[in-house]
Design a protein around this motif. Structure first.
Motif, PDB file in Angstrom:
ATOM      1  N   LEU A 162      58.184  36.717 -67.982  1.00  0.00           N
ATOM      2  CA  LEU A 162      59.001  37.194 -66.875  1.00  0.00           C
ATOM      3  C   LEU A 162      59.246  38.683 -67.052  1.00  0.00           C
ATOM      4  CD1 LEU A 162      61.961  34.718 -66.164  1.00  0.00           C
ATOM      5  CD2 LEU A 162      59.880  35.061 -64.837  1.00  0.00           C
ATOM      6  N   THR A 163      59.322  39.398 -65.929  1.00  0.00           N
ATOM      7  CA  THR A 163      59.737  40.787 -65.937  1.00  0.00           C
ATOM      8  C   THR A 163      60.526  41.043 -64.661  1.00  0.00           C
ATOM      9  OG1 THR A 163      58.989  43.082 -66.177  1.00  0.00           O
ATOM     10  CG2 THR A 163      57.642  41.653 -64.812  1.00  0.00           C
ATOM     11  N   ALA A 164      61.352  42.074 -64.674  1.00  0.00           N
ATOM     12  CA  ALA A 164      62.143  42.398 -63.487  1.00  0.00           C
ATOM     13  C   ALA A 164      61.227  42.845 -62.355  1.00  0.00           C
ATOM     14  CB  ALA A 164      63.153  43.491 -63.817  1.00  0.00           C
ATOM     15  N   TRP A 165      61.579  42.486 -61.135  1.00  0.00           N
ATOM     16  CA  TRP A 165      60.800  42.861 -59.957  1.00  0.00           C
ATOM     17  C   TRP A 165      61.686  43.667 -59.006  1.00  0.00           C
ATOM     18  CZ3 TRP A 165      55.907  42.966 -58.432  1.00  0.00           C
ATOM     19  CH2 TRP A 165      55.636  43.135 -57.082  1.00  0.00           C
ATOM     20  N   PRO A 166      61.185  44.789 -58.482  1.00  0.00           N
ATOM     21  CA  PRO A 166      59.822  45.322 -58.621  1.00  0.00           C
ATOM     22  C   PRO A 166      59.680  46.386 -59.714  1.00  0.00           C
ATOM     23  CG  PRO A 166      60.939  46.451 -56.842  1.00  0.00           C
ATOM     24  CD  PRO A 166      61.932  45.459 -57.389  1.00  0.00           C
ATOM     25  N   SER A 167      60.729  46.607 -60.509  1.00  0.00           N
ATOM     26  CA  SER A 167      60.690  47.698 -61.488  1.00  0.00           C
ATOM     27  C   SER A 167      59.791  47.411 -62.681  1.00  0.00           C
ATOM     28  CB  SER A 167      62.101  47.982 -61.991  1.00  0.00           C
ATOM     29  OG  SER A 167      62.600  46.878 -62.737  1.00  0.00           O
ATOM     30  N   LEU A 168      59.562  46.121 -62.981  1.00  0.00           N
ATOM     31  CA  LEU A 168      58.813  45.679 -64.163  1.00  0.00           C
ATOM     32  C   LEU A 168      59.508  46.096 -65.458  1.00  0.00           C
ATOM     33  CD1 LEU A 168      55.080  46.309 -63.134  1.00  0.00           C
ATOM     34  CD2 LEU A 168      56.600  44.429 -62.499  1.00  0.00           C
ATOM     35  N   ASP A 169      60.824  46.257 -65.412  1.00  0.00           N
ATOM     36  CA  ASP A 169      61.594  46.592 -66.614  1.00  0.00           C
ATOM     37  C   ASP A 169      61.844  45.333 -67.437  1.00  0.00           C
ATOM     38  OD1 ASP A 169      61.764  49.247 -65.878  1.00  0.00           O
ATOM     39  OD2 ASP A 169      63.684  48.983 -64.846  1.00  0.00           O
ATOM     40  N   GLY A 170      61.651  45.440 -68.749  1.00  0.00           N
ATOM     41  CA  GLY A 170      61.897  44.309 -69.631  1.00  0.00           C
ATOM     42  C   GLY A 170      60.786  43.276 -69.549  1.00  0.00           C
TER      43      GLY A 170
END
Length: 226
Positions: A113-121
């Protein structure tokens, strides 16, 4: 190949000879070219805000891209990943906050999993080789296919800004030829997460037809195929 519905069900995005097209789901009109392949496009998802998520092979490795599903075409793709690894099977959560995808950065395919839409973490969901994630409609559960041909489930809750993931559990086994290593996802979850459609081959390998198996997951019991 690889059709995905728009959120309202009115259109379908699909790959044809590696390029990405959109066409009305009712069969009317001509397909509209949305993106030309760099290698070979596989459609993954269509988000609520009108982005088509897909994989391509610009450098020989699978990377993730998005492109606006504009009616007249002409939009430019956005490259999400550029790594020496393969990223595939990307699907955005129903609330639009998280992206689930598969990557072989650990040496084997795993679900992240990653944060959307930043792709942070980045958080790993699977605890063994796995791919092909799919969301339950309320976003509280993530399903995926493990290397031992079992469909798996992991709960997803939000604790502050990070997801809180439950331990993966087995739901049921699928046919041995339904492999987690395929670029395209070979199964689908019903919105309630209680029934599944799995593309399985007939026992007679010489047959041309490939039936869909409806798997029903009963609470506290194994799955049943019809």
């Amino acid at each position: 190949d690889d059709p995905v519905f728009s959120p309202d069900g009115a259109q379908i995005a699909f790959a044809h000879e590696g390029d990405l097209f959109v066409k009305p789901a009712n069969g009317s009109g001509e397909p509209v070219l949305v993106a030309k392949k760099a290698g070979d496009i596989v459609t993954n998802d269509w988000t609520a805000d009108g982005l088509i998520v897909y994989t391509d092979l610009p450098d020989g490795n699978e990377d993730l891209f998005t492109i606006a599903a504009s009616p007249g075409g002409g939009a430019e793709p956005r490259r999400l990943t550029k790594t020496p690894f393969a990223e595939r099977n990307a699907v955005v959560s129903p609330d639009g906050r998280w992206l689930a995808y598969a990557s072989d950065e650990s040496g084997d395919m795993q679900v992240y999993l990653t944060a959307w839409p930043s792709l942070d973490g980045k958080w790993r969901v699977s605890n063994d080789k796995a791919a092909m994630p799919r969301w339950r409609r309320d976003g509280g559960e993530l399903f995926f296919l493990a290397h031992d041909h079992h469909l798996m489930s992991a709960s997803v809750a939000i604790d502050g800004r990070a997801p809180k993931l439950g331990l993966p559990r087995r739901l049921f086994e699928v046919h041995k030829q339904v492999t987690y290593l395929a670029r395209t996802t070979r199964w689908a979850a019903m919105p309630d997460g209680d029934r599944f459609l799995v593309l399985e081959p007939l026992v007679d390998s010489s047959a041309v037809r490939r039936p869909l198996m409806l798997m029903t997951q009963l609470s506290g019991q194994g799955g049943r195929a019809r």
